[in-house]
Design an enzyme around this catalytic site. Structure first.
Site, PDB file in Angstrom:
ATOM      1  N   LYS A 201      47.903  67.375  34.909  1.00  0.00           N
ATOM      2  CA  LYS A 201      47.863  66.167  34.082  1.00  0.00           C
ATOM      3  C   LYS A 201      48.009  64.992  35.038  1.00  0.00           C
ATOM      4  O   LYS A 201      48.813  65.023  35.961  1.00  0.00           O
ATOM      5  CB  LYS A 201      49.024  66.199  33.086  1.00  0.00           C
ATOM      6  N   TYR A 202      47.195  63.944  34.862  1.00  0.00           N
ATOM      7  CA  TYR A 202      47.303  62.766  35.708  1.00  0.00           C
ATOM      8  C   TYR A 202      48.370  61.872  35.108  1.00  0.00           C
ATOM      9  O   TYR A 202      48.227  61.376  33.983  1.00  0.00           O
ATOM     10  CB  TYR A 202      45.960  62.043  35.772  1.00  0.00           C
ATOM     11  N   HIS A 208      56.960  58.377  43.031  1.00  0.00           N
ATOM     12  CA  HIS A 208      56.981  59.520  43.951  1.00  0.00           C
ATOM     13  C   HIS A 208      58.392  59.570  44.532  1.00  0.00           C
ATOM     14  O   HIS A 208      58.803  58.681  45.265  1.00  0.00           O
ATOM     15  CB  HIS A 208      55.945  59.324  45.060  1.00  0.00           C
ATOM     16  N   HIS A 235      46.856  57.271  48.227  1.00  0.00           N
ATOM     17  CA  HIS A 235      47.796  58.380  48.327  1.00  0.00           C
ATOM     18  C   HIS A 235      48.499  58.447  49.681  1.00  0.00           C
ATOM     19  O   HIS A 235      49.069  59.468  50.031  1.00  0.00           O
ATOM     20  CB  HIS A 235      47.121  59.718  48.029  1.00  0.00           C
ATOM     21  N   GLU A 275      58.610  67.334  46.992  1.00  0.00           N
ATOM     22  CA  GLU A 275      58.053  66.107  46.419  1.00  0.00           C
ATOM     23  C   GLU A 275      57.899  66.241  44.910  1.00  0.00           C
ATOM     24  O   GLU A 275      57.383  67.257  44.427  1.00  0.00           O
ATOM     25  CB  GLU A 275      56.691  65.799  47.051  1.00  0.00           C
ATOM     26  N   ARG A 291      58.357  70.517  57.002  1.00  0.00           N
ATOM     27  CA  ARG A 291      58.453  69.868  58.322  1.00  0.00           C
ATOM     28  C   ARG A 291      59.266  68.593  58.196  1.00  0.00           C
ATOM     29  O   ARG A 291      59.639  68.189  57.099  1.00  0.00           O
ATOM     30  CB  ARG A 291      57.048  69.507  58.806  1.00  0.00           C
TER      31      ARG A 291
END
Ligand code: ADP
Length: 450
Positions: A201-202, A208, A235, A275, A291
């Site tokens: 889903k957008y 973020h 992005h 994230e 990382r």
């Protein structure tokens, strides 16, 4: 204990790792391409080995040359930094097969998290909430249409092997899905050699938010709070803060508990970042980076921790030696990525730095590998410095960053410093009122206003 580290990277992160090594009494080996012979990471290392021509494929991604450099110099560990080979599971495996320590997680964990579909399935099984979407890879366009109808438009088609914002396409309505499907797959095939895609889903107004984690080889996992990296263009992150202006202490504690429990059940070792997209009080996992991240310094400033030192201690087999209760967050930190780019068109601006004055003063840190007279090679990333500030409150951190940016002089190339100044002066930014879409709109409005 590790005694000599080969740093398989360049630029500011190579220096950042060298600094931690030096303070720990560990020798460093730099590797470099012919284009970087005069680079600061080469000058400041104990030893340096040229590993190939300018193209990254033939130098910083050249596993055989890097391993030979490690053997010749007698290094006993390799730190991959970020980018390049840092999330390459085969590289991690090969390093360990050669009897060297890889300063990062196990190859198995890199592989699991490197495929975003397996990453999501793994996290779901460990009780981490996800963005609603397809249950794994989409076999065909028809399946994409069906899932899109279920979760509701707009939707995002994403590459399983995605990274750097590539292989991601939005379908606003059912009319766009066919194009999004084929463009995302073509981009994924070209960029990653793997055209497997999935659907999410957008989300229309998320932030973020990512969580910094460390785990040792003895089953201890702690988190160091969150970073808000919502300010992105295409992005790509541009400005990051710790903590997020949107989170409450209770929310931080709850997501921290979910994440550390999941990673401790996985047996995760070394540094990692989970994230999330955060909207209406809900966290939705999108991916994990196995990382050190570009934006790690904001966490270091608020938690008073040297994450690279911790990575090296963990890779040496040492236990963390502290628990979650020992991690204290104090004040607020902001990082501005300084890219050598036109601040309006974002065209790269390679060239020679004629004059450089780095800002200083209380609570100011500049992580960079540039110097006056340095010629920025056109072959690599355009980020030339990271400016980080720390202050007791967010308002003071903003004022400090504005002051530090005013002091900063980088003559000879264009940089995004003027854009950062505009962002920091904006009332919505100052209120902390922004989502992942804010910066694109801000940039468009700036250009329209001209
Ligand atoms: P990459 O690995 O290419 O960086 P990510 O999955 O981390 O890809 O996503 C990068 C950025 O794209 C996110 O920070 C967010 O801004 C945006 N994004 C990703 N997934 C979604 C989604 N489902 N809805 C809205 N934006 C998204």
């Amino acid at each position: 204990m590790i005694s000599k580290v080969l740093i398989a990277n360049r630029g500011e992160i190579a220096l950042r790792i060298q600094r931690a090594c030096r303070e720990m009494g560990i020798k460093t080996v730099a590797v470099h391409s012919t284009a970087d012979a005069d680079a600061m990471h080469v000058r400041l290392a104990d030893e340096a080995v040229c590993i190939g021509p300018p193209s990254a494929r033939d130098s910083y991604l050249n596993v055989a040359a890097i391993l030979s450099a490690a053997t010749i110099t007698g290094a006993d560990a390799i730190h991959p930094g970020y980018g390049f080979l840092s999330e390459n599971a085969e590289f991690a495996e090969t390093v360990e097969e050669h009897g060297l320590a890889f300063i990062g997680p196990t190859a198995e964990h890199i592989r699991t998290m490197g495929d975003k579909i397996t990453a999501k399935t793994t996290m779901r099984a460990l009780g981490v909430p996800l963005v609603p979407g397809s249950d794994g890879a989409l076999p065909d366009l028809q399946a994409a249409r069906e899932v899109a109808e279920q979760v509701g438009y707009p939707v995002l088609i994403k590459a399983a092997a995605g990274g750097g914002g590539r292989g991601m396409k939005v379908a606003q309505t059912a009319d766009d899905i066919e194009e999004a499907w084929s463009v995302a797959r073509a981009e994924a095939r070209a960029a990653f050699g793997n055209d497997e895609v999935y659907l999410e889903k957008y989300m229309n107004r998320p932030r973020h938010i990512e969580l910094q984690i460390l785990g040792d080889a003895h089953g201890n996992v702690v988190h160091f709070g969150e970073r808000d990296c919502s300010l992105q263009r295409r992005h790509q992150k541009l400005l990051e803060e710790a903590g997020s202006p949107a989170l409450t202490d209770a929310e931080r504690e709850e997501i921290g508990r979910t994440a550390t429990e999941a990673l401790s059940r996985m047996g995760y070792r070394n540094a990692g970042t989970l994230e999330f997209l955060y909207q209406d009080g809900q966290f939705c996992f999108i991916e994990m980076n196995t990382r050190l991240q570009v934006e790690h310094p904001v966490t270091e400033m608020v938690c008073n921790v040297d994450l690279v030192r911790e990575q090296i201690r963990i890779a040496s087999g040492e236990p963390l030696g502290y628990t979650q209760a020992d991690v204290r967050m104090s004040g607020h930190a902001i990082e501005c990525r300084i890219n050598a780019e036109d601040p309006e068109t974002f065209m790269p601006s390679p060239g020679t730095i004629k004059v450089l004055h780095a800002p200083g003063g209380l609570g100011v840190r500049m992580d960079s590998a540039i110097y006056a007279g340095y010629r920025i090679p056109p072959y690599y990333d355009s980020m030339i410095a990271k400016l980080i500030v720390h202050a007791p409150t967010r308002a003071e951190a903003i004022a400090r960053m504005q002051r530090a940016l005013d002091e900063c002089v980088v003559d000879g190339v264009k940089t995004v410093i003027p854009l950062h100044q505009k962002i920091l002066a904006d009332p919505s930014f100052q209120k902390g009122d922004y989502t992942i879409h804010w910066l694109e709109n801000f940039v468009a409005a700036q250009r329209a206003g001209k």
